[in-house]
Design an enzyme around this catalytic site. Structure first.
Site, PDB file in Angstrom:
ATOM      1  N   ASP A 331       0.864  -1.077  -0.002  1.00 32.17           N
ATOM      2  CA  ASP A 331       0.156  -0.023   0.043  1.00 32.17           C
ATOM      3  C   ASP A 331       0.936   1.261  -0.083  1.00 32.17           C
ATOM      4  O   ASP A 331       2.052   1.008   0.148  1.00 32.17           O
ATOM      5  CB  ASP A 331      -0.868  -0.055   1.303  1.00 32.17           C
ATOM      6  N   ASP A 595      -0.140  -4.036   7.088  1.00 34.96           N
ATOM      7  CA  ASP A 595      -0.200  -3.878   8.600  1.00 34.96           C
ATOM      8  C   ASP A 595      -1.667  -3.775   9.070  1.00 34.96           C
ATOM      9  O   ASP A 595      -2.032  -3.545  10.374  1.00 34.96           O
ATOM     10  CB  ASP A 595       0.308  -2.541   8.972  1.00 34.96           C
ATOM     11  N   ASP A 599      -4.921  -6.905   5.378  1.00 31.90           N
ATOM     12  CA  ASP A 599      -3.749  -7.269   4.808  1.00 31.90           C
ATOM     13  C   ASP A 599      -3.399  -8.786   4.992  1.00 31.90           C
ATOM     14  O   ASP A 599      -2.489  -9.365   4.370  1.00 31.90           O
ATOM     15  CB  ASP A 599      -2.680  -6.486   5.126  1.00 31.90           C
ATOM     16  N   ASN A 663      36.249 -36.858  -4.764  1.00 35.86           N
ATOM     17  CA  ASN A 663      36.960 -38.116  -3.864  1.00 35.86           C
ATOM     18  C   ASN A 663      36.138 -39.418  -4.301  1.00 35.86           C
ATOM     19  O   ASN A 663      36.725 -40.400  -4.421  1.00 35.86           O
ATOM     20  CB  ASN A 663      36.479 -37.779  -2.398  1.00 35.86           C
ATOM     21  N   ASN A 688      35.785 -36.496   5.708  1.00 37.91           N
ATOM     22  CA  ASN A 688      34.810 -35.793   5.742  1.00 37.91           C
ATOM     23  C   ASN A 688      34.501 -34.845   6.838  1.00 37.91           C
ATOM     24  O   ASN A 688      33.859 -33.547   6.732  1.00 37.91           O
ATOM     25  CB  ASN A 688      33.435 -36.584   5.639  1.00 37.91           C
ATOM     26  N   ASP A 692      34.721 -30.521   6.729  1.00 34.14           N
ATOM     27  CA  ASP A 692      33.210 -29.643   7.141  1.00 34.14           C
ATOM     28  C   ASP A 692      33.594 -28.799   8.187  1.00 34.14           C
ATOM     29  O   ASP A 692      32.943 -27.695   8.292  1.00 34.14           O
ATOM     30  CB  ASP A 692      32.241 -30.820   7.466  1.00 34.14           C
TER      31      ASP A 692
END
Length: 848
Positions: A331, A595, A599, A663, A688, A692
């Site tokens: 709006d 708001d 709405d 891999n 692994n 990570d």
């Protein structure tokens, strides 16, 4: 009836006074001691599980990968059959990895809970004879609560007192029109939709006020029943859908590779159990185990950064849609304009200044007891001598279908006949009038005044004034009116209001456009006002469509038109939802900021629903994201942070998939010509895990500016190409390492596994610094945490063979000459990756 044992009793069959006694409550509210007892009995007024349960579930959720569970089972089997030390190490690595994921996700969840406390939904509750504001979770059965327009019903309640109360119960009944509530007693078999004296959690107040007694809370409410049966999860976002498809791709590749490797190792007559553990470890290594945790951390860190920009994220998964938003619907009031309504003047239908119209407007706005809004506040601020002599007799609350509000009032001083005064949209007021009054007080037919009314209305609108109309009618001694009485009224005149544009709004809109976010205005104001405000803020050559024009269009015609429209004017609330759904069908990611009560459906319909902290409860509760400032500047910063968050999440996916695929490809090849396993299962899992660890800092990484300039979408085809290209490149240097180990150092099994483990971890860790950016890694600086983490892991693996636990992991010291050669291999890999990256993105741009 005993509410302590059966909170679902038919409370609608009771007088409210009896219900008070049954709940050990009174009109003074509960005491602190009573609240403590009831809290212990009934718990928090929430549909969510307790924190203890959620933490347990969160940890167990780390084992949802079936391959991980199979590997655990195989390791346990290995423990009892032959190699207990290997099995224990494998189990320990898996448990540590899952705990790491759990801790990251828990920390992310805790951070989000702290942010959500900033935008808690509260309720006005009577405790110890005092009205206080409390979070709705703290409400208990027996509480006395006070509700008004815009408030969410926080629990199942019985009415004690009401004043023109209308409730939206569409959540339960599907009925779009508000239902009237009143203090009464209903029979036991009255269906939910007919219980006039009951309020239910999940509905909200449209107009009027009330005092209510809380009867049932949390999961025992009607809404709790529905939620438990249907589930309360939101529809998946585009990112969640993309993640699912990505997971399906990995599963397909993993399955094919596991079957192939197991068959090859079995054919080469390697031990079956060892081969099974090896292939399962590869499967685990191929899947980015920490992806859920990395995503959660990235999103929570993004939410924290957005909170610093005064943007609160309620649902983490909405960040991706926020960053990828292409169209923002809003709006104009409070977005393009300051949202501070001021009165220009009041006029009769001829355009003359009218104090009588001002007085009627003042009575209508001040005495009404429904939903308050900025227009009423502006009218209330006007000073009129002797105004307090008037009183309200009856009221027909405002709704978004009629677009008008009617009050029956009386002059307490003269005790004259009652008079109805109606305020509302000009077109809706004209509909109910058959007469008009001129400046001399002469009453004429509406037909004689209609042309002049329309001309002056258009004049005010073209000058940018929002205009309401006032009508009245004498009702004699009648003391109760209904919507059927809104007819045959006298048109009194106009109220002209203005809401100036925000300062620098033109520059703000330009910033949005630079971010490739298109702003579309959806307003109930007429087209002339919309055009005027657009001209004031520098938007030229606008395309305007009105609500009436939308009604005449077919769905096909409107779907072709909707993309090119800049302003949708004179629209009804249900048309907002239609506009948003049509934009979504056109393939756009649509945001909506609102708001008000009207709405809510639009916020739900949009890909990312936004609201402001000053919004009515139901709008704020429905939103995915809440702005602490009603400003597009704040929203712009939120969009940028959303894109940074998504970019960092994609970095991990690119890094993990390319390294893991490389891999896997290397493992497959090595298994074909080696008489032993290229890496032991525990070494694969350790690889692994170590690669990570730096990724946990990826949420803090810097993002290149070009990654923020446009929406970033999930592109599975792009990820596949990236995975194959850089996975194969990684594998090339793995094979070079194989050659060095076998032909230069004549490595035996343990030396080969040690050498490749070091090279694999070091190259996979450092390559993150390259593939995290489309620019050269020298120009694009990583965050200090990512850089430090990568360097520490890369250096630490070089000393693994010399550590006391080396033999337990299957490692042995290598000749020192191996390390300079390893550094050369890693440097060549990084240089090759930079060249490959340049060619890859150059080809990508040329194919777009």
């Amino acid at each position: 009836m005993d509410d302590e044992k059966n909170p679902k009793f038919p409370f609608w069959t009771l007088e409210w006074k009896d219900a008070l006694k049954e709940n050990n409550s009174s009109l003074k509210g509960l005491t602190s001691e009573q609240v403590s007892q009831k809290r212990e009995k009934f718990g928090l007024n929430s549909l969510k599980e307790s924190k203890h349960q959620s933490k347990l579930f969160l940890y167990l959720n780390q084992f949802k990968n079936p391959i991980t569970l199979i590997l655990l089972f195989a390791a346990i089997l290995s423990y009892f059959l032959q190699d207990s030390s290997n099995a224990i190490i494998i189990i320990a690595i898996i448990l540590f990895s899952t705990f790491l994921g759990f801790w990251q996700e828990k920390s992310a969840g805790d951070a989000v809970l702290k942010l959500l406390n900033l935008i808690q939904i509260t309720a006005t509750v009577l405790r110890d004879s005092k009205k206080i504001e409390l979070p709705v979770e703290e409400i208990v059965p027996g509480d006395i609560i006070f509700l008004s327009a815009g408030n969410i019903i926080p629990a199942d309640c019985l009415l004690v007192k009401e004043n023109e109360l209308f409730i939206d119960e569409s959540t339960f009944t599907g009925e779009t029109f508000p239902v009237e509530k009143r203090v009464t007693v209903m029979s036991k078999d009255t269906p939910l939709s007919k219980r006039k004296n009951s309020l239910f959690m999940g509905s909200h107040v449209v107009s009027g006020t009330c005092t209510a007694l809380v009867i049932v809370t949390g999961k025992d409410t009607q809404f709790g029943d529905i939620s438990s049966k249907l589930g309360t999860s939101s529809p998946p976002t585009d990112f969640e859908i993309g993640t699912k498809k990505f997971g399906e791709l990995l599963i397909q590749i993993t399955f094919i590779m596991v079957v192939f490797l197991f068959a090859v190792n079995t054919f080469l007559q390697k031990p079956v159990l060892e081969s099974l553990l090896f292939t399962l470890a590869i499967a685990v290594g191929l899947t980015p185990q920490l992806l859920p945790a990395i995503i959660s951390v990235n999103l929570s860190q993004g939410a924290k950064r957005m909170a610093e920009k005064r943007v609160i994220v309620k649902r983490l998964n909405s960040i991706e849609n926020f960053g990828n938003m292409e169209i923002l619907c809003s709006d104009k009031t409070g977005t393009l304009t300051k949202g501070k309504i001021k009165i220009k003047n009041t006029y009769d239908y001829l355009g003359n200044e009218s104090k009588d119209v001002l007085l009627m407007a003042k009575m209508n706005s001040t005495l009404q007891q429904g939903f308050r809004n900025p227009i009423d506040d502006a009218i209330n601020a006007m000073k009129i001598e002797g105004f307090g002599e008037y009183e309200r007799i009856s009221e027909i609350p405002y709704d978004f279908i009629r677009k008008r509000l009617t009050l029956l009032i009386n002059d307490r001083k003269t005790k004259s006949s009652n008079q109805a005064i109606t305020k509302g949209a000009v077109s809706q007021i004209i509909k109910i009038c058959n007469r008009a009054i001129d400046k001399d007080g002469k009453i004429i037919t509406i037909e004689k005044a209609r042309d002049q009314i329309n001309r002056f209305y258009e004049k005010l609108s073209s000058e940018g004034y929002r205009t309401l109309a006032i009508a009245y009618k004498d009702f004699g001694n009648i003391s109760k009116i209904s919507k059927d009485d809104e007819k045959d009224m006298i048109f009194a005149g106009f109220i002209a209001l203005f809401d100036p544009p925000k300062k620098n709004i033109a520059e703000t809109i330009a910033k949005l456009q630079k971010l490739k976010v298109e702003l579309k205005i959806i307003t109930g104001d007429n087209a002339l006002i919309a055009k005027n405000i657009s001209n004031q803020i520098g938007i030229k050559d606008i395309n305007v469509v009105t609500g009436d024009e939308i009604k005449t269009m077919s769905d096909t015609a409107f779907s072709r038109k909707v993309i090119d429209v800049d302003i949708f004017a004179e629209v009804e609330p249900n048309q907002k939802e239609h506009i948003i759904s049509t934009l979504k069908k056109a393939g756009k990611v649509v945001g909506y900021i609102g708001d008000g009560i009207n709405d809510v459906s639009s916020i739900h319909e949009s890909d990312v629903g936004l609201s402001v902290n000053t919004a009515v409860d139901v709008a704020k509760e429905s939103a995915d994201i809440v702005l602490l400032d009603n400003s597009l500047d704040v929203l712009i910063e939120g969009v940028k942070e959303g894109r940074r968050t998504f970019a960092n999440t994609q970095k991990y996916i690119f890094m993990a998939t390319s390294a893991n695929f490389g891999n896997m490809f290397s493992m497959a090849g090595a298994s074909m010509f080696l008489s032993f396993l290229p890496l032991l299962p525990k070494q694969i899992l350790l690889t692994n895990l170590l690669t990570d660890i730096p990724s946990m800092a990826i949420s803090s990484d810097n993002v290149d500016s070009e990654m923020i300039q446009r929406p970033l979408g999930w592109n599975l085809k792009f990820i596949k190409r990236f995975m194959i290209m850089f996975g194969v490149l990684s594998s090339v240097f793995d094979y070079i390492t194989f050659g060095v180990l076998l032909f230069l150092f004549h490595a035996v099994e343990v030396e080969f596994q040690t050498g490749w483990f070091i090279e694999s971890v070091m190259s996979a860790t450092l390559i993150v610094l390259v593939i995290r950016t489309r620019n050269t890694f020298i120009k694009s600086k990583p965050s200090k945490y990512l850089l430090i983490g990568s360097i520490i892991v890369a250096l630490s693996v070089t000393i693994f063979p010399f550590m006391p636990f080396a033999s337990l992991l299957g490692f042995a010291p290598l000749p020192l000459i191996f390390y300079p050669i390893l550094i050369i291999i890693v440097i060549l890999y990084i240089v090759s990756a930079e060249l490959t990256k340049k060619l890859f993105y150059k080809h990508l741009r040329s194919s777009m």
